[in-house]
Motif scaffolding. Structure first.
Motif, short mmCIF file in Angstrom:
data_model
loop_
_atom_site.label_atom_id
_atom_site.label_comp_id
_atom_site.label_asym_id
_atom_site.label_seq_id
_atom_site.Cartn_x
_atom_site.Cartn_y
_atom_site.Cartn_z
N LEU A 88 9.72 -98.29 -53.18
CA LEU A 88 10.33 -98.21 -51.86
C LEU A 88 9.43 -98.97 -50.90
O LEU A 88 8.30 -98.56 -50.63
CB LEU A 88 10.45 -96.75 -51.42
N LEU A 108 10.32 -90.28 -45.90
CA LEU A 108 10.16 -90.61 -47.32
C LEU A 108 8.99 -89.84 -47.93
O LEU A 108 9.08 -89.29 -49.03
CB LEU A 108 9.97 -92.11 -47.50
N PHE A 125 9.66 -93.19 -58.14
CA PHE A 125 9.47 -93.78 -56.81
C PHE A 125 8.00 -94.06 -56.53
O PHE A 125 7.13 -93.27 -56.90
CB PHE A 125 9.98 -92.83 -55.72
N LEU A 162 18.37 -92.08 -51.48
CA LEU A 162 17.50 -91.81 -52.64
C LEU A 162 18.28 -91.15 -53.78
O LEU A 162 18.10 -91.49 -54.95
CB LEU A 162 16.33 -90.91 -52.23
#
Lengths: 166, 421
Positions: A88, A108, A125, A162
């Motif tokens: 990300l 996030l 991630f 997400l």
């Protein structure tokens, strides 16, 4: 010369053939090494160029492997270390920063429980800072595997994004 | 305000995946005209319209083409710089996305005019989604005989190859870009030799921005002088600007030179968010310069912006409202250069580090007057002695902000910590 998927090949099954396709698309042209590495990186689920791949490419392109390592360490879009399935990338340049990209980053961090430079336990991630990727008209912008998402303001939007990945 | 379309006249008018569709709207007519002209005539046409390079350096483009023509060499190279890395700059993205064939045509014309036989497009990795579009355009142009050997029966050979960057801002600098095309890390080198004499693979090389090149086919076909009728005496024609930051409608706009900054920010970009007040505008991306709200009534031309202490540069406008302090803005800008400096030369590597530290101290209220003096000195040393354009321009924003907002850098006695050294 390494044979196609021979027992002695350090590359996993089928990877060599895929790398050959990448090389062919770039005419086995060593000057195209940056583009080749970008494509090779996408063949790996964790979006990096493993060392055996570098050696293989160096051999096929008849170039010193040090030249490849130089590129891998120089260009920020290339990595020689495992990243994640979904890196990300939060833009940290001016247009996004004045449009609250800091809140995007904190959402996030909170949703995933990681900080910049860290990876979630399942390897899905990783959170990275990116400099301007030319999506200033979509600030605050997030980039995941080359795809730009934005503007991302609300917590729900970010959570939905997400969840929606694969 | 009416949007005048010259550079953007083809936008939305043809199918960007089809050369036939492009030819239906007049595609490759400019090339057909060009090959019946002398290269010098084309350079003169550009010079008459006073076109300046649109990448940021504002170099006289007609002169560049004449110089490139004059260099002797069996092989010569045109590079299209599509490594648009300046912050708040995304105009080239729109040109490639909406008019890829025009860029290809422009490069072929440049090849003809300069006697070059190789063309390279160096595009930033961030625009990877546009690669298929350009590769398709190149392939189709080849199939139609606009690329390859003996183009249009004129005994002229030219080919285009697409190269990819990988996220290094410094690769927008000529010598770094060239190293990257050679398959190396993009570290800039000393000049001379200048790239017009010894560039990529040691061949004479002419480097042009996407927007500069894209203008050429339109200029060639502009018989009524629509372009020259726009703008001012010294800033002829139109320009693409990309506006972002604290505006309601960020985007890319084509404006006639002479449009005021107010019309751009409040008219085209929809103004600031409700209830917000303008703090500053940064012109030309991270390496550009900043101005306060008094810039709003300045016409957007090379000469007027310069007299207000800023530059057109890359054509980007970063609009910042009062929610961000001048100091925070400068720190964000400094973060960019601290990240993007290649670390090869001392002034840029160390200078960026120390200016970052001093800005942090200023922000925390622990900076001394001596720190501020030192910061200014480092910024000047960087601009005079860095190896490449990155280091030379990295502190443009800071130096301009020190002039526009002197109060931000005033350090009171209280802040010095009370220890006399």
């Amino acid at each position: 010369m390494l044979n196609n998927d021979s027992p002695g090949s350090p590359l996993p099954d089928g990877l060599q053939a895929k790398l050959d396709l990448v090389l062919e698309a770039h005419d086995y042209d060593a000057t195209q090494i940056v583009g080749i590495l970008l494509d090779a990186q996408e063949l790996n689920e964790l979006h990096y160029v493993p060392e055996p791949v570098s050696y293989y490419l160096a051999e096929r392109l008849k170039m010193p492997v040090s030249g490849i390592f130089d590129c891998l360490s120089f260009y920020s879009e290339l990595s020689d270390k495992p990243r994640a399935k979904y890196p990300l990338q939060v833009c940290s340049s001016i247009a996004c920063r004045v449009n609250q990209s800091d809140s995007l980053a904190s959402v996030l961090k909170e949703l995933l429980g990681i900080d910049f430079g860290e990876t979630t336990y399942d390897g899905r991630f990783t959170l990275e800072k990116a400099t301007c990727f030319g999506a200033c008209d979509r600030a605050p912008a997030l980039r995941i595997n080359g795809q730009v998402y934005g503007p991302l303001h609300s917590r729900e939007e970010i959570a939905t994004l997400l969840r929606g990945l694969d | 305000m009416e949007n005048f379309a010259f550079l953007t006249q083809n936008f939305g008018r043809y199918d960007t995946a089809s050369i036939g569709s492009y030819m239906n709207v007049g595609g490759f007519q400019a090339l057909k005209k060009a090959v019946n002209m002398d290269g010098e005539e084309i350079a003169q046409l550009i010079a008459r319209n006073k076109v300046k390079g649109r990448g940021g350096a504002e170099y006289d483009m007609g002169r560049k083409w004449s110089q490139a023509r004059a260099v002797q060499g069996e092989h010569k190279v045109i590079i299209c710089n599509a490594d648009e890395g300046e912050t708040t700059t995304f105009k080239d993205r729109e040109l490639i996305k909406n008019d890829p064939f025009n860029l290809i045509e422009a490069m072929i014309i440049a090849g003809w005019a300069m006697g070059a036989d190789k063309g390279f497009i160096y595009m930033r990795a961030e625009y990877a989604c546009l690669r298929p579009l350009l590769l398709n355009a190149i392939r189709q142009a080849k199939n139609y005989g606009f690329l390859g050997t003996n183009i249009l029966g004129r005994g002229f050979d030219f080919d285009i190859k697409l190269y990819s960057g990988a996220g290094a801002y410094v690769c927008g600098e000529g010598t770094a870009l060239i190293r990257s095309i050679e398959g190396k890390a993009g570290r800039p080198r000393m000049k001379p030799p200048f790239i017009k004499v010894s560039g990529v693979f040691a061949l004479p090389t002419c480097l042009q921005n996407v927007e500069s090149l894209s203008l050429v086919p339109h200029l060639l076909l502009d018989e009524e002088g629509r372009y020259a009728a726009q703008g001012t005496e010294d800033s002829v024609g139109t320009k693409l600007v990309s506006v972002a930051g604290n505006v309601q409608k960020p985007g890319v706009f084509e404006i006639p030179f002479g449009t005021t900054v107010r019309e751009i920010v409040y008219g085209l970009a929809g103004g600031l968010p409700e209830g917000q007040e303008l703090q500053l505008i940064q012109f030309g991306g991270a390496s550009g310069k900043a101005a306060g709200p008094d810039i709003l009534d300045c016409p957007y031309t090379y000469e007027d912006l310069r007299s207000h202490g800023v530059m057109v540069g890359s054509g980007g406008l970063a609009v910042v409202d009062k929610r961000t302090s001048v100091l925070d803005f400068l720190r964000i800008n400094q973060d960019f250069f601290s990240e993007e400096s290649c670390g090869q030369c001392t002034p840029c590597r160390e200078g960026n580090l120390h200016i970052k530290l001093i800005l942090e101290k200023l922000s925390a209220g622990t900076a001394t007057a001596e720190d501020v003096r030192l910061m200014k000195k480092i910024a000047r040393v960087m601009s005079m002695s860095s190896l490449c354009g990155l280091g030379e321009t990295a502190q443009n924003t800071l130096l301009s902000a020190m002039q526009v907002f002197p109060e931000v850098f005033e350090v009171t006695e209280r802040q010095t910590g009370g220890v006399a050294l």
